[in-house]
Motif scaffolding. Structure first.
Motif, PDB file in Angstrom:
ATOM      1  N   UNK A   1      61.324 102.079  40.892  1.00 55.79           N
ATOM      2  CA  UNK A   1      60.595 100.878  41.288  1.00 55.79           C
ATOM      3  C   UNK A   1      60.879  99.732  40.332  1.00 55.79           C
ATOM      4  N   UNK A   2      60.849 100.013  39.023  1.00 58.75           N
ATOM      5  CA  UNK A   2      61.097  98.949  38.055  1.00 58.75           C
ATOM      6  C   UNK A   2      62.526  98.435  38.136  1.00 58.75           C
ATOM      7  N   UNK A   3      63.486  99.314  38.377  1.00 59.42           N
ATOM      8  CA  UNK A   3      64.867  98.863  38.496  1.00 59.42           C
ATOM      9  C   UNK A   3      65.022  97.915  39.679  1.00 59.42           C
ATOM     10  N   UNK A   4      64.445  98.276  40.806  1.00 56.75           N
ATOM     11  CA  UNK A   4      64.583  97.438  41.996  1.00 56.75           C
ATOM     12  C   UNK A   4      63.851  96.112  41.829  1.00 56.75           C
ATOM     13  N   UNK A   5      62.651  96.168  41.271  1.00 56.74           N
ATOM     14  CA  UNK A   5      61.930  94.916  41.042  1.00 56.74           C
ATOM     15  C   UNK A   5      62.645  94.050  40.006  1.00 56.74           C
ATOM     16  N   UNK A   6      63.231  94.687  39.009  1.00 61.29           N
ATOM     17  CA  UNK A   6      63.978  93.927  38.016  1.00 61.29           C
ATOM     18  C   UNK A   6      65.139  93.171  38.633  1.00 61.29           C
ATOM     19  N   UNK A   7      65.857  93.819  39.549  1.00 63.64           N
ATOM     20  CA  UNK A   7      66.958  93.152  40.227  1.00 63.64           C
ATOM     21  C   UNK A   7      66.469  91.975  41.079  1.00 63.64           C
ATOM     22  N   UNK A   8      65.345  92.179  41.769  1.00 68.55           N
ATOM     23  CA  UNK A   8      64.791  91.103  42.597  1.00 68.55           C
ATOM     24  C   UNK A   8      64.350  89.927  41.724  1.00 68.55           C
ATOM     25  N   UNK A   9      63.680  90.236  40.619  1.00 70.78           N
ATOM     26  CA  UNK A   9      63.196  89.160  39.760  1.00 70.78           C
ATOM     27  C   UNK A   9      64.342  88.395  39.107  1.00 70.78           C
ATOM     28  N   UNK A  10      65.431  89.093  38.797  1.00 71.37           N
ATOM     29  CA  UNK A  10      66.600  88.394  38.246  1.00 71.37           C
ATOM     30  C   UNK A  10      67.153  87.397  39.250  1.00 71.37           C
ATOM     31  N   UNK A  11      67.256  87.817  40.503  1.00 68.81           N
ATOM     32  CA  UNK A  11      67.725  86.909  41.536  1.00 68.81           C
ATOM     33  C   UNK A  11      66.720  85.775  41.743  1.00 68.81           C
ATOM     34  N   UNK A  12      65.442  86.106  41.713  1.00 71.21           N
ATOM     35  CA  UNK A  12      64.414  85.082  41.901  1.00 71.21           C
ATOM     36  C   UNK A  12      64.499  84.000  40.831  1.00 71.21           C
ATOM     37  N   UNK A  13      64.769  84.411  39.604  1.00 76.41           N
ATOM     38  CA  UNK A  13      64.904  83.427  38.530  1.00 76.41           C
ATOM     39  C   UNK A  13      66.080  82.493  38.797  1.00 76.41           C
ATOM     40  N   UNK A  14      67.156  83.050  39.337  1.00 80.59           N
ATOM     41  CA  UNK A  14      68.342  82.238  39.621  1.00 80.59           C
ATOM     42  C   UNK A  14      68.073  81.179  40.688  1.00 80.59           C
ATOM     43  N   UNK A  15      67.201  81.507  41.650  1.00 83.39           N
ATOM     44  CA  UNK A  15      66.997  80.602  42.796  1.00 83.39           C
ATOM     45  C   UNK A  15      65.652  79.885  42.747  1.00 83.39           C
ATOM     46  N   UNK A  16      64.930  80.026  41.648  1.00 85.60           N
ATOM     47  CA  UNK A  16      63.690  79.276  41.482  1.00 85.60           C
ATOM     48  C   UNK A  16      62.531  79.779  42.313  1.00 85.60           C
ATOM     49  N   UNK A  17      62.430  81.123  42.452  1.00 86.78           N
ATOM     50  CA  UNK A  17      61.319  81.697  43.202  1.00 86.78           C
ATOM     51  C   UNK A  17      60.591  82.720  42.340  1.00 86.78           C
ATOM     52  N   UNK A  18      59.365  83.053  42.734  1.00 91.57           N
ATOM     53  CA  UNK A  18      58.522  83.982  41.985  1.00 91.57           C
ATOM     54  C   UNK A  18      57.899  84.988  42.946  1.00 91.57           C
ATOM     55  N   UNK A  19      57.507  86.154  42.436  1.00 94.62           N
ATOM     56  CA  UNK A  19      56.762  87.145  43.209  1.00 94.62           C
ATOM     57  C   UNK A  19      55.336  87.209  42.692  1.00 94.62           C
ATOM     58  N   UNK A  20      54.386  87.306  43.623  1.00 95.64           N
ATOM     59  CA  UNK A  20      52.966  87.228  43.266  1.00 95.64           C
ATOM     60  C   UNK A  20      52.233  88.490  43.708  1.00 95.64           C
ATOM     61  N   UNK A  21      51.628  89.225  42.764  1.00 91.93           N
ATOM     62  CA  UNK A  21      50.924  90.467  43.089  1.00 91.93           C
ATOM     63  C   UNK A  21      49.437  90.261  43.379  1.00 91.93           C
ATOM     64  N   UNK A  22      49.134  89.380  44.327  1.00 82.50           N
ATOM     65  CA  UNK A  22      47.763  89.181  44.790  1.00 82.50           C
ATOM     66  C   UNK A  22      47.691  89.566  46.265  1.00 82.50           C
ATOM     67  N   UNK A  23      46.618  90.224  46.675  1.00 86.13           N
ATOM     68  CA  UNK A  23      46.554  90.801  48.027  1.00 86.13           C
ATOM     69  C   UNK A  23      46.420  89.770  49.130  1.00 86.13           C
ATOM     70  N   UNK A  24      45.953  88.579  48.806  1.00 84.39           N
ATOM     71  CA  UNK A  24      45.861  87.473  49.775  1.00 84.39           C
ATOM     72  C   UNK A  24      46.417  86.215  49.116  1.00 84.39           C
ATOM     73  N   UNK A  25      46.724  85.174  49.903  1.00 86.53           N
ATOM     74  CA  UNK A  25      47.177  83.916  49.295  1.00 86.53           C
ATOM     75  C   UNK A  25      46.056  83.169  48.575  1.00 86.53           C
ATOM     76  N   UNK A  26      44.823  83.633  48.727  1.00 86.22           N
ATOM     77  CA  UNK A  26      43.619  83.097  48.079  1.00 86.22           C
ATOM     78  C   UNK A  26      43.090  81.862  48.813  1.00 86.22           C
ATOM     79  N   UNK A  27      43.921  80.836  48.992  1.00 86.95           N
ATOM     80  CA  UNK A  27      43.446  79.617  49.637  1.00 86.95           C
ATOM     81  C   UNK A  27      43.732  79.673  51.133  1.00 86.95           C
ATOM     82  N   UNK A  28      43.483  78.560  51.810  1.00 89.17           N
ATOM     83  CA  UNK A  28      43.632  78.515  53.271  1.00 89.17           C
ATOM     84  C   UNK A  28      45.017  78.058  53.705  1.00 89.17           C
ATOM     85  N   UNK A  29      46.014  78.199  52.859  1.00 97.54           N
ATOM     86  CA  UNK A  29      47.372  77.797  53.204  1.00 97.54           C
ATOM     87  C   UNK A  29      47.876  78.572  54.419  1.00 97.54           C
ATOM     88  N   UNK A  30      48.564  77.893  55.335  1.00 95.33           N
ATOM     89  CA  UNK A  30      49.051  78.525  56.559  1.00 95.33           C
ATOM     90  C   UNK A  30      50.120  79.556  56.240  1.00 95.33           C
TER      91      UNK A  30
END
Length: 367
Positions: free
Chosen positions: A65-94
């Motif tokens: 699991x950590x290896x796969x997430x590490x690969x995803x996060x490396x790519x995310x850093x390259x393209x300016x994206x993040x992963x968020x471990x919250x079960x809902x978006x919290x606000x009313x965003x569509x």
């Protein structure tokens, strides 16, 4: 609950995370899908799912699991994206769905309440079925369902507090409230034949409801079968040869691995212990796995959703069932101090927890 080293019980996880831009706003995964094996789109646009293969041991699951997430996060850093471990978006965003026959049919069958499912991301835990013990494993996971409280990661929906486990409440009591036999935890089963009969009945109900909404049977059957047409927190999965527990929220990978391996440990204990259903207490001992009567399980589940680990009854129950309750610090209890959360506050929360996810993965890589 410790595991013996003989006859490993394979386990795997599927973890969903929100994808956000660097300002915390929701976005599509894009090329993150190609960053690692097991990375996939979900049915809504701003979600990425990361799956492991079946793993023989706790250490193997953790490493993969950590290896796969590490690969995803490396790519995310390259393209300016993040992963968020919250079960809902919290606000009313569509949150927008990806177009498919499957989601179109679900929207017809469930109606406008299907909107609630779009705002939920979680974790699925699979444990390998033992031949001849499948129903014992299923029943054990039904009884372990209150363990969802260990990783409740958002109390908010639409900018307002809903419950300690907002995602569980959205699914079980809001999305499927008008669809009989869907969403809720099903009772213990006596054998696999009873389970198969349940699936067939639920599938036929699903088909009839879809046909009444104008969907032809051929289209329905092209997208669904009896196994994939139901949503219940615990399922026997013939397709994968597993028992699947679908209740936990998404969480930090350290908590996901700890929870999955603890659940697998209790299920593996059935190899050597006698299982019975008795009373309302429940306990796991060296020689026995005692499950509470189903009505008692529902009481614990409801408290796990509404109050989480603030419930002394839930904490005591999970301790008796073999969980190290003190090892968990559910995010819901940390962030639930406000009755309402603005869109700006939600973006800030997402970024804070994206930081935590990245630290969790970096820490594991250094070990």
């Amino acid at each position: 609950m410790s595991e013996s080293t003989s006859d490993p019980l394979r386990r795997s996880v599927e973890v969903e995370y929100w994808v956000v831009e660097e300002d915390g706003s929701l976005t599509e995964p894009g090329e993150l899908v190609d960053a690692s094996p097991g990375a996939e789109r979900e049915f809504v646009e701003p979600v990425l799912e990361v799956k492991t293969t079946p793993c023989d041991s706790p250490a193997e699951l953790r490493a993969e699991l950590y290896e796969r997430l590490g690969d995803v996060l490396s790519r995310a850093e390259d393209v300016g994206k993040r992963l968020v471990p919250l079960a809902t978006p919290v606000s009313d965003e569509a949150v927008t769905e990806l177009k498919s026959d499957r989601t179109r049919i679900q929207n017809r069958v469930v109606g406008s309440d299907f909107q609630y499912a779009r705002h939920c991301v979680g974790t699925h835990v699979h444990v390998e079925q033992r031949p001849g013990r499948e129903i014992d494993q299923y029943n054990a996971l039904v009884a372990l369902d209150p363990a969802l409280a260990l990783v409740n990661s958002s109390p908010y929906f639409d900018g307002r507090r809903l419950a300690a486990g907002a995602r569980s409440k959205l699914y079980r009591r809001m999305t499927y409230d008008d669809v009989p036999h869907q969403g809720r935890l099903w009772r213990y089963a006596d054998d696999t034949r009873e389970w198969s009969r349940r699936l067939e009945r639920r599938f036929e109900e699903f088909v009839v409801r879809a046909e009444r909404k104008g969907v032809d049977r051929a289209t329905i059957e092209a997208s669904f079968d009896p196994e994939s047409a139901v949503w219940t927190p615990v399922q026997l999965r013939a397709e994968f040869g597993t028992v699947e527990w679908r209740s936990p929220d998404c969480a930090l990978p350290s908590d996901v691995v700890r929870l999955a391996n603890s659940v697998a440990g209790v299920v593996k204990h059935l190899d050597d212990a006698t299982l019975r259903i008795d009373g309302d207490g429940g306990r796991v001992t060296d020689d026995h796995v005692v499950l509470p009567e189903f009505d008692a399980v529902l009481r614990y589940v409801n408290a796990a959703i509404e109050d989480g680990l603030d419930s002394a009854e839930v904490r005591s129950y999970l301790d008796r069932m073999g969980f190290d309750v003190d090892a968990y610090s559910p995010v819901s209890h940390e962030i639930e101090g406000r009755e309402t959360v603005t869109a700006a506050d939600a973006r800030e929360l997402r970024l804070t927890h994206a930081d935590r996810l990245e630290r969790d993965v970096r820490s594991a890589v250094r070990q």
